[in-house]
Enzyme design. Structure first.
Site, mmCIF file in Angstrom:
data_model
loop_
_atom_site.group_PDB
_atom_site.id
_atom_site.type_symbol
_atom_site.label_atom_id
_atom_site.label_comp_id
_atom_site.label_asym_id
_atom_site.label_seq_id
_atom_site.Cartn_x
_atom_site.Cartn_y
_atom_site.Cartn_z
ATOM 1 N N ARG A 674 0.874 -1.185 0.000
ATOM 2 C CA ARG A 674 0.000 0.000 0.000
ATOM 3 C C ARG A 674 0.903 1.223 0.000
ATOM 4 N NH1 ARG A 674 -4.857 -0.509 4.261
ATOM 5 N NH2 ARG A 674 -3.168 -0.566 5.793
ATOM 6 N N ASN A 699 6.625 -6.043 4.401
ATOM 7 C CA ASN A 699 6.167 -7.421 4.568
ATOM 8 C C ASN A 699 5.808 -8.102 3.255
ATOM 9 O OD1 ASN A 699 6.188 -8.872 6.918
ATOM 10 N ND2 ASN A 699 3.997 -8.811 7.228
ATOM 11 N N ASN A 725 6.131 -13.115 4.689
ATOM 12 C CA ASN A 725 5.021 -12.262 5.097
ATOM 13 C C ASN A 725 4.456 -12.783 6.414
ATOM 14 O OD1 ASN A 725 2.819 -10.559 5.288
ATOM 15 N ND2 ASN A 725 1.602 -11.697 3.798
ATOM 16 N N ARG A 730 6.435 -7.561 12.982
ATOM 17 C CA ARG A 730 6.219 -6.273 13.643
ATOM 18 C C ARG A 730 7.025 -6.168 14.934
ATOM 19 N NH1 ARG A 730 1.796 -2.754 13.892
ATOM 20 N NH2 ARG A 730 0.460 -4.193 12.741
ATOM 21 N N ASP A 747 0.323 1.249 8.948
ATOM 22 C CA ASP A 747 0.559 2.212 7.875
ATOM 23 C C ASP A 747 -0.665 3.060 7.570
ATOM 24 O OD1 ASP A 747 -0.998 0.275 6.782
ATOM 25 O OD2 ASP A 747 0.315 -0.204 5.095
ATOM 26 N N ASP A 748 -1.833 2.675 8.099
ATOM 27 C CA ASP A 748 -3.020 3.494 7.877
ATOM 28 C C ASP A 748 -3.490 4.182 9.150
ATOM 29 O OD1 ASP A 748 -3.813 1.265 9.211
ATOM 30 O OD2 ASP A 748 -5.505 0.773 7.912
ATOM 31 N N ASP A 835 -1.301 -8.619 17.930
ATOM 32 C CA ASP A 835 -1.490 -7.622 18.985
ATOM 33 C C ASP A 835 -2.051 -8.260 20.246
ATOM 34 O OD1 ASP A 835 -3.796 -8.283 17.689
ATOM 35 O OD2 ASP A 835 -4.507 -6.233 17.395
#
Length: 921
Positions: A674, A699, A725, A730, A747-748, A835
């Site tokens: 992206r 990635n 990937n 992270r 990234d967003d 996460d």
């Protein structure tokens, strides 16, 4: 006649004899006349006209002039002429103004030329001054190095225990029992800066190698190949290791043969100093065949010791190697809750020597309490436990005869009953597991007792060891009273009362500590071997080797695109972001307690689960001992701020806060194909204070576009290429991360600078926690009896998403190298839940919930392409992840909190002189 004459002339004078000259003459007369007439008209007519007009203009009445010359004013009375006049006047004025400006610019150019000449001279002078300063700095550095060299203590090898040349007559201690490090270990081979090199003999090169158990041998060799301390250069080795067991009974060599083979080792040096003989046991019936062998000054590590053989502080009691070539299956390990199980305690075993006498005398529980102690404690134990079972006050299970043939055992030792799977099923139903030490007090530890301890810790049954003389595995570095109850045999009559009096909180704490010890030091061959090496290294006070960092393979990229300023990012209201950084990026201070830590807080290092309560104020690290975590490029957690008496407070805008005066953070941004979204996110970081660098984890297997121009945000942007990937990338501890603080961000993610700065401030005062923005929580699903992941708006939370969160780099090491591999595998399988895994890890270590800052519940940028979290299966996968992680940890480590940190200055705009000491609410 006239007509006739004309006709004759036209016809060439036919009637008069045809005279053509007459015609020619008449034509010439006509041309001459015509020319003369035109001359008169062209010459005299203008003269006459001029005279006439001039005469008319001489009239006295000026108003009657028609053709005479007129003045300019009279001429301008004509309309179109007036417009031309105005244009002429305007152009004339503009020309005058331009001329004035030209002269003014020429004057300024002249002045600027003078200034340029002056600047050139200043630059030359500055260059000369800079050159002089460089020379002064170089001389100062040279002088500093000389002073440091003069003040540096001379580092030399420790004093040799033995002469330089091997002396066969060098006397051993009077008794092998007197061997200790100070008189049986050569420190000169192990300098503090040596790195603790270890040489491992190849057992196949010696006759006894063919007698070793194949599984033990294979597991040991696999562990040796991956250990960071093992070296192939025997000349520089500090310790020499030889594996001698477990041996197969049918091909076991005689003690004299094994002793001769040990003494013939190439680096034995007459007495075996700095050697470690390892005898691992995979079965409970492993024999102590080293008992009859002279091992000289060599250390021994095994699971069975007699008191005349065991040398405290020198030999090592190791755990049995049950999972030789397999990893533990976390799905088969029972959960740590509920705290209390079906049976209060259980015991199964058989001891032939004392069984008959104990069965002859069966008394009631009351009689047993009031009666005299029998001569044999084991008989008293049998009678008392049977009385407790018969009283039916609690469910207990005690069996002193095996249904099948008992396992082989040493004299006076309680033999194990049944198969391992059957024993584990019983222990899964038991809150406590009784371990009765051998009746022979000279047997300080046996493989059977060690096996019972291993199985109890594995399934969460709290060990109750009857016999305080026992030497449990790694007893000199592990504080066993935090995970087990060690009770003298004379107190057998009080055991029932004692076990019932322990609270649920204490039971859970002991069970959790036992699980930590089992996973860290017992569960695999890797852990057992590395624990043995760590004990020796700690004893001789050599610091641990730094844990490895992930080498960042940079993807070349072009930068230079000037980053714009997003008005949404720059608008911080009246809140000042703090002192603006004007110096270049700098790393966190290096860790400096590597050498002192090995001599301090030994028990705390080994008995604490890896976590910030142990991390701060020091952070050691050993690849096997997560409680000794040490990493390069990071400093201590709390350091006093020098200068100033304190107490007066500082304005919120004038100080960063916290106890570390200078600190920056690194942004780690994960991205996947992206580019436009990534470039926009990077541009939003332009001008962010205290930003050290940005590490973009690429990635995707597809490299960035070659024509992609990366923004220049004032700090380095490192684009790191990954092998595959994986969302686990992270949290890899990249070597390019030189700060303790990491801001993990998607990234967003769309965060304002003031929000990021506020989160950084909060993290600096809670460095052991995850500090972030979007909160989530877990909930118990009663109908399905399972855990659920919930992202609804709530006043309560138990997780903070790492798509926008601060955490310490220490956790990156633990996540990547210490956390069970099964969790990382599930993250890769679902491409999800990394996460949640990080929140589980930190809450498990700290027993604290994360901290949420500000009221923000989401952080996605408007208009960005949809991410993985928008998939319908996203939440179903996260439900599965939570339940799987609970099985791996054995309990739910997440903790609820309703605490949220907001800045007073976010809500109330105070004058600059009124903002002292206001921090958080």
């Amino acid at each position: 006649e006239l007509m006739t004459g004309y006709t004759m002339l036209r016809n060439g004078g036919v009637g008069n004899g045809g005279q053509p000259w007459v015609l020619r003459w008449s034509s010439r007369i006509r041309l001459t006349w015509l020319s003369f007439t035109l001359f008169i008209i062209l010459v005299f007519f203008p003269l006459i006209a001029h005279y006439y007009l001039t005469t008319i203009d001489d009239a006295d009445d000026a108003g009657k002039r028609i053709f005479g010359p007129r003045t300019g004013n009279e001429l301008c009375e004509v309309k179109h002429v007036q417009d031309l006049c105005r244009i002429r006047e305007s152009v004339s004025e503009e020309l005058l103004q331009l001329e004035a400006k030209r002269q003014e610019l020429n004057s300024e150019i002249a002045k600027l030329n003078l200034k340029i000449e002056a600047c050139k001279k200043s630059i030359e002078n500055a260059k000369q001054d800079l050159l002089q300063l460089k020379n002064v700095i170089s001389q100062t550095e040279h002088s500093y190095k000389e002073l440091m060299a003069q003040n540096q203590p001379k580092l030399s090898l420790p004093i040799r225990l033995l002469p330089d040349k091997d002396d066969a007559t060098f006397p051993l201690p009077k008794s092998n029992r007197n061997c200790r490090l100070h008189n049986c270990f050569d420190y000169s081979r192990c300098p503090l800066t040596s790195g603790f090199p270890v040489y491992v003999y190849n057992s196949d090169d010696y006759p006894f190698g063919s007698s070793l158990d194949p599984l033990i041998k294979q597991a040991f060799e696999a562990t040796v190949r991956t250990n960071v301390y093992v070296t192939e250069n025997a000349n520089i080795a500090c310790v020499y290791i030889i594996l001698v067991g477990e041996m197969q009974e049918l091909v076991m060599p005689k003690p004299t043969e094994l002793e001769q083979q040990l003494h013939s080792l190439p680096y034995w040096r007459t007495d075996g100093h700095n050697h470690l003989i390892i005898n691992l046991s995979r079965k409970s019936e492993t024999q102590n065949f080293i008992y009859n062998i002279s091992t000289g000054r060599a250390m021994i590590a095994q699971s069975t010791f007699y008191d005349v053989q065991y040398r405290p502080g020198f030999d090592i009691v190791v755990s049995p190697l049950v999972h030789a070539m397999s990893e533990p299956n976390f799905l088969e390990i029972p959960p740590q809750v509920p705290v209390k199980r079906k049976y209060l305690f259980s015991f199964q075993g058989e001891k032939i020597e004392s069984l008959r006498s104990s069965l002859q005398e069966v008394r009631s529980f009351e009689e047993e309490i009031e009666g005299n102690a029998p001569a044999d404690y084991d008989d008293r134990i049998i009678t008392t436990l049977k009385a407790v079972q018969d009283s039916k006050l609690d469910f207990v299970l005690v069996e002193f005869t095996c249904k099948n043939q008992p396992k082989a055992s040493l004299p006076t030792e309680w033999a194990l009953c049944g198969e391992r799977d059957d024993r584990l099923e019983l222990l899964k139903l038991s809150t406590f597991a009784l371990i009765i030490t051998p009746g022979d007090t000279h047997l300080v530890i046996s493989a059977g007792c060690a096996m019972r301890l291993f199985e109890a810790l594995e399934v969460g049954a709290i060990p109750v060891v009857l016999g305080e003389q026992v030497q449990l595995p790694y007893n000199d570095v592990i504080r066993w009273n935090e995970a087990a109850l060690i009770i003298p045999k004379p107190r057998i009559t009080e055991v029932h009362f004692l076990l019932r009096s322990i609270s649920d909180n204490d039971l859970l704490a002991m069970r959790r500590q036992g699980r930590f010890l089992w996973e860290t030091y017992f569960s695999t061959s890797d852990n057992v071997f590395s624990t043995v090496l760590a004990i020796i290294r700690t004893r001789i006070q050599i610091p641990a080797a730094p844990i490895r960092e992930e080498t960042a393979v940079e993807i070349p990229h072009r930068s230079g695109k000037a980053a714009g300023t997003d008005p949404n990012m720059a608008d911080n209201g009246d809140l000042d972001l703090g002192p603006v950084e004007t110096e270049p990026p700098y790393a966190s201070p290096k860790y400096l307690r590597n050498f002192t830590l090995t001599a301090m807080d030994i028990y705390r290092n080994w008995n604490s689960a890896p976590g910030p309560f142990h991390l701060f104020p020091y952070t050691p690290f050993d690849p096997v001992l997560p409680s000794e975590a040490k990493f390069l490029g990071s400093g201590t957690g709390f350091r006093p701020i020098g200068g100033g008496a304190g107490g007066s407070g500082k304005e919120f805008q004038a100080a960063l806060g916290g106890n570390v005066p200078r600190e920056q953070f690194t942004v780690v941004m994960l991205t996947y194909e992206r580019e436009e979204v990534l470039m926009n996110s990077l541009e939003r970081l332009n001008g962010l204070p205290y930003l050290n660098k940005v590490v973009v984890v690429w990635n995707s297997p597809k490299l960035p576009s070659e024509d992609l121009l990366w923004p220049d945000i004032g700090v380095p942007i490192m684009v790191v290429r990954t092998e595959k990937n994986s969302l686990n990338n992270r949290f890899l501890p990249w070597d390019e991360i030189e700060t303790e603080a990491i801001l993990s961000i998607d990234d967003d993610a769309h965060l304002r600078h003031d929000e990021i700065m506020f989160g950084f401030r909060v993290w600096r005062e809670a460095r052991d926690r995850i500090v972030g923005f979007p909160g989530r929580y877990h909930a118990w699903d009663i109908p399905h009896q399972s855990w659920l992941y919930n992202s609804n708006y709530s006043c309560e939370l138990s997780m903070v998403l790492t798509g926008a969160a601060f955490f310490h780099k220490y956790y990156a090491y633990l996540y990547s190298y210490v956390m069970p591999q099964a969790i990382r595998d599930m993250v890769d399988e679902y491409i999800n839940c990394e996460d949640i895994a990080m929140n589980f890890l930190v809450s498990h270590l700290t027993r604290k919930p994360p901290i949420k800052v500000t009221s923000r519940w989401t952080f996605r940028c408007p208009g960005c392409p949809q991410a993985l979290s928008h998939d319908d299966s996203h939440f179903h996968e996260r439900h599965k992840c939570i339940n799987f992680f609970v099985k791996v940890y054995g309990y739910m480590p997440l903790l609820y909190t309703q605490f949220r940190v907001d800045s007073v200055l976010f809500k109330t705009r105070l004058p600059h002189d009124k903002t002292k000491c206001f921090k958080f609410i």
